[in-house]
Motif scaffolding. Sequence first.
Motif, PDB file in Angstrom:
ATOM      1  N   PRO A   1      -9.388   4.648  -8.770  1.00 18.19           N
ATOM      2  CA  PRO A   1     -10.140   4.858 -10.010  1.00 18.19           C
ATOM      3  C   PRO A   1      -9.895   3.731 -11.006  1.00 18.19           C
ATOM      4  O   PRO A   1      -8.762   3.241 -11.155  1.00 18.19           O
ATOM      5  CB  PRO A   1      -9.598   6.191 -10.528  1.00 18.19           C
ATOM      6  N   ARG A   2     -10.948   3.324 -11.676  1.00 20.00           N
ATOM      7  CA  ARG A   2     -10.893   2.182 -12.595  1.00 20.00           C
ATOM      8  C   ARG A   2      -9.752   2.254 -13.609  1.00 20.00           C
ATOM      9  O   ARG A   2      -9.048   1.250 -13.804  1.00 20.00           O
ATOM     10  CB  ARG A   2     -12.224   2.051 -13.322  1.00 20.00           C
ATOM     11  N   PRO A   3      -9.514   3.392 -14.291  1.00 18.17           N
ATOM     12  CA  PRO A   3      -8.454   3.408 -15.300  1.00 18.17           C
ATOM     13  C   PRO A   3      -7.050   3.235 -14.735  1.00 18.17           C
ATOM     14  O   PRO A   3      -6.111   2.915 -15.477  1.00 18.17           O
ATOM     15  CB  PRO A   3      -8.611   4.777 -15.970  1.00 18.17           C
ATOM     16  N   ASN A   4      -6.891   3.426 -13.425  1.00 18.51           N
ATOM     17  CA  ASN A   4      -5.567   3.271 -12.820  1.00 18.51           C
ATOM     18  C   ASN A   4      -5.237   1.823 -12.470  1.00 18.51           C
ATOM     19  O   ASN A   4      -4.084   1.508 -12.152  1.00 18.51           O
ATOM     20  CB  ASN A   4      -5.456   4.137 -11.563  1.00 18.51           C
ATOM     21  N   LEU A   5      -6.240   0.951 -12.512  1.00 22.93           N
ATOM     22  CA  LEU A   5      -5.983  -0.450 -12.170  1.00 22.93           C
ATOM     23  C   LEU A   5      -5.007  -1.085 -13.148  1.00 22.93           C
ATOM     24  O   LEU A   5      -4.176  -1.913 -12.768  1.00 22.93           O
ATOM     25  CB  LEU A   5      -7.304  -1.229 -12.150  1.00 22.93           C
ATOM     26  N   ARG A   6      -5.100  -0.695 -14.397  1.00 24.28           N
ATOM     27  CA  ARG A   6      -4.175  -1.234 -15.405  1.00 24.28           C
ATOM     28  C   ARG A   6      -2.743  -0.814 -15.090  1.00 24.28           C
ATOM     29  O   ARG A   6      -1.800  -1.589 -15.288  1.00 24.28           O
ATOM     30  CB  ARG A   6      -4.578  -0.712 -16.788  1.00 24.28           C
ATOM     31  N   ARG A   7      -2.570   0.397 -14.573  1.00 28.28           N
ATOM     32  CA  ARG A   7      -1.228   0.912 -14.302  1.00 28.28           C
ATOM     33  C   ARG A   7      -0.630   0.333 -13.019  1.00 28.28           C
ATOM     34  O   ARG A   7       0.592   0.215 -12.898  1.00 28.28           O
ATOM     35  CB  ARG A   7      -1.279   2.436 -14.234  1.00 28.28           C
ATOM     36  N   VAL A   8      -1.495  -0.035 -12.073  1.00 26.43           N
ATOM     37  CA  VAL A   8      -0.977  -0.590 -10.818  1.00 26.43           C
ATOM     38  C   VAL A   8      -0.731  -2.093 -10.936  1.00 26.43           C
ATOM     39  O   VAL A   8      -0.014  -2.679 -10.111  1.00 26.43           O
ATOM     40  CB  VAL A   8      -1.951  -0.302  -9.647  1.00 26.43           C
ATOM     41  N   GLN A   9      -1.266  -2.715 -11.968  1.00 29.37           N
ATOM     42  CA  GLN A   9      -1.156  -4.164 -12.112  1.00 29.37           C
ATOM     43  C   GLN A   9       0.286  -4.675 -12.108  1.00 29.37           C
ATOM     44  O   GLN A   9       0.591  -5.651 -11.404  1.00 29.37           O
ATOM     45  CB  GLN A   9      -1.877  -4.618 -13.386  1.00 29.37           C
ATOM     46  N   PRO A  10       1.226  -4.066 -12.853  1.00 31.56           N
ATOM     47  CA  PRO A  10       2.613  -4.572 -12.806  1.00 31.56           C
ATOM     48  C   PRO A  10       3.227  -4.503 -11.416  1.00 31.56           C
ATOM     49  O   PRO A  10       4.014  -5.378 -11.030  1.00 31.56           O
ATOM     50  CB  PRO A  10       3.356  -3.658 -13.784  1.00 31.56           C
ATOM     51  N   ILE A  11       2.880  -3.475 -10.659  1.00 30.17           N
ATOM     52  CA  ILE A  11       3.405  -3.340  -9.292  1.00 30.17           C
ATOM     53  C   ILE A  11       2.903  -4.487  -8.424  1.00 30.17           C
ATOM     54  O   ILE A  11       3.668  -5.116  -7.686  1.00 30.17           O
ATOM     55  CB  ILE A  11       2.991  -1.982  -8.687  1.00 30.17           C
TER      56      ILE A  11
ATOM     57  N   ALA B   1       0.824  -1.208   0.000  1.00 32.44           N
ATOM     58  CA  ALA B   1       0.000   0.000   0.000  1.00 32.44           C
ATOM     59  C   ALA B   1       0.859   1.260   0.000  1.00 32.44           C
ATOM     60  O   ALA B   1       0.519   2.254  -0.656  1.00 32.44           O
ATOM     61  CB  ALA B   1      -0.932  -0.008   1.214  1.00 32.44           C
ATOM     62  N   LYS B   2       1.976   1.228   0.716  1.00 26.63           N
ATOM     63  CA  LYS B   2       2.873   2.383   0.755  1.00 26.63           C
ATOM     64  C   LYS B   2       3.495   2.630  -0.613  1.00 26.63           C
ATOM     65  O   LYS B   2       3.565   3.769  -1.085  1.00 26.63           O
ATOM     66  CB  LYS B   2       3.963   2.161   1.800  1.00 26.63           C
ATOM     67  N   VAL B   3       3.919   1.547  -1.275  1.00 29.03           N
ATOM     68  CA  VAL B   3       4.498   1.673  -2.619  1.00 29.03           C
ATOM     69  C   VAL B   3       3.470   2.273  -3.582  1.00 29.03           C
ATOM     70  O   VAL B   3       3.776   3.185  -4.361  1.00 29.03           O
ATOM     71  CB  VAL B   3       4.975   0.300  -3.130  1.00 29.03           C
ATOM     72  N   VAL B   4       2.243   1.767  -3.532  1.00 28.20           N
ATOM     73  CA  VAL B   4       1.196   2.239  -4.436  1.00 28.20           C
ATOM     74  C   VAL B   4       0.808   3.673  -4.111  1.00 28.20           C
ATOM     75  O   VAL B   4       0.584   4.487  -5.017  1.00 28.20           O
ATOM     76  CB  VAL B   4      -0.029   1.305  -4.361  1.00 28.20           C
ATOM     77  N   ARG B   5       0.730   3.997  -2.833  1.00 33.81           N
ATOM     78  CA  ARG B   5       0.379   5.362  -2.438  1.00 33.81           C
ATOM     79  C   ARG B   5       1.401   6.362  -2.963  1.00 33.81           C
ATOM     80  O   ARG B   5       1.055   7.433  -3.464  1.00 33.81           O
ATOM     81  CB  ARG B   5       0.272   5.444  -0.915  1.00 33.81           C
ATOM     82  N   GLU B   6       2.658   5.989  -2.885  1.00 36.19           N
ATOM     83  CA  GLU B   6       3.719   6.878  -3.362  1.00 36.19           C
ATOM     84  C   GLU B   6       3.751   6.972  -4.884  1.00 36.19           C
ATOM     85  O   GLU B   6       4.313   7.931  -5.438  1.00 36.19           O
ATOM     86  CB  GLU B   6       5.072   6.385  -2.834  1.00 36.19           C
ATOM     87  N   SER B   7       3.126   6.013  -5.568  1.00 32.00           N
ATOM     88  CA  SER B   7       3.091   6.055  -7.031  1.00 32.00           C
ATOM     89  C   SER B   7       2.087   7.076  -7.558  1.00 32.00           C
ATOM     90  O   SER B   7       2.105   7.416  -8.739  1.00 32.00           O
ATOM     91  CB  SER B   7       2.719   4.662  -7.570  1.00 32.00           C
ATOM     92  N   GLY B   8       1.193   7.540  -6.692  1.00 32.97           N
ATOM     93  CA  GLY B   8       0.200   8.535  -7.098  1.00 32.97           C
ATOM     94  C   GLY B   8      -1.001   7.963  -7.830  1.00 32.97           C
ATOM     95  O   GLY B   8      -1.818   8.715  -8.380  1.00 32.97           O
TER      96      GLY B   8
END
Length: 364
Positions: free
Chosen positions: A305-315, A31-38
């Motif tokens: 937000p739904r469109p960000n799920l694709r971007r967080v997937q690799p993480i 969660a910390k990694v994702v939070r810092e990713s914006g």
Amino acid sequence: MSVPNDSPVPPVSASGRSSARPVTRDYSVLAKVVRESGLHRRRYTYYWVRLLATVAAFAAVWAGIVLVGDSWWQLLLAAALAVVLAQLAFLGHDGAHRQIFRSRAWNDWTARILANVFVGFSYRWWTAKHDAHHTAPNQEGHDPDVSPGIIAFTPAVLASRHGWRRWFARRQGWFFFPLLTLEGLNLHVASVRTVLGRGPVPRRGVEVTLLLTRLVLYVAALALLLPPAVAGAFLAVQLAVFGVLLGGAFAPNHKGMPIVPADADVDFLRRQVLMSRNIRGNAVVDFFMGGLNRQIEHHLFPGMPRPNLRRVQPIVREFCSTLGVTYTEVGFFSSYRIVVGYLNDVEHRARDPFSCPLAAQLGR
């Protein structure tokens, strides 16, 4: 992405030996990694464009119904209306998860209006059921999506059925898609029973007024604009296609994944990842599944937000790989083959995760 080593509760491996790696804070690290990713930032342009375009499509379908008039071509418009309603339902789902706006009230009212006024099901009924599912996906006695019903999702439910019901349960996978055609009707019936029932319903007066007015006006509009036979066929096609679209978007995400015993204590990250399945695909799959094909990411970060799920997937995928946590992703058609196969053999496929290889990841 290092994992802290100060957790007092080590997991248990498949061999029964304690592992030195803690699990209780794994999600905090991610969660910390994702939070810092914006990636939690609101996507206002995306949602406003989608909201306005989908409402415009809704209006366009109704304009088409008026223009086409007495014709069996109306059945194509019924299917089109079902597609639009499914998209509005997905947007209502996003609002209920606080994905659209920063304001809780704006999200709630957006979801309430989309659900009750446009789609025709209760916002309260949906949120209560869906929140329970997110809290304990695939856990017996907790997740309403695996509770006893027409379909037997667990060996315990299957064992309780006899006669023709047991015969049906052993072949229920073949009936899965036909049954989905009734899901649209089921959503309306469950919604009306909820808002008119005795259970607590926040803003009951608002929900009753909006929901019942919408349902009555919809049927009245069809009766006024179309001959009885065409109106009846229109309603049947719209409900059937809507049920298949909505049920077909949710079912592949969890059905056929491990069933968790009612008394199991699983940490949050594994509870969400190991019981969920992602569906590979393209923009078409994203559209028809409302972004829910990235179910693992959605369950880990339901407010993203739904469109960000694709971007967080690799993480998320890399983090799970680092921890040795199984990250399941299959193709679109493969997912339905898995669901049908699982439903036809619940007795053997609904494995206890504590007696299979997942024990190494879940612990006891």
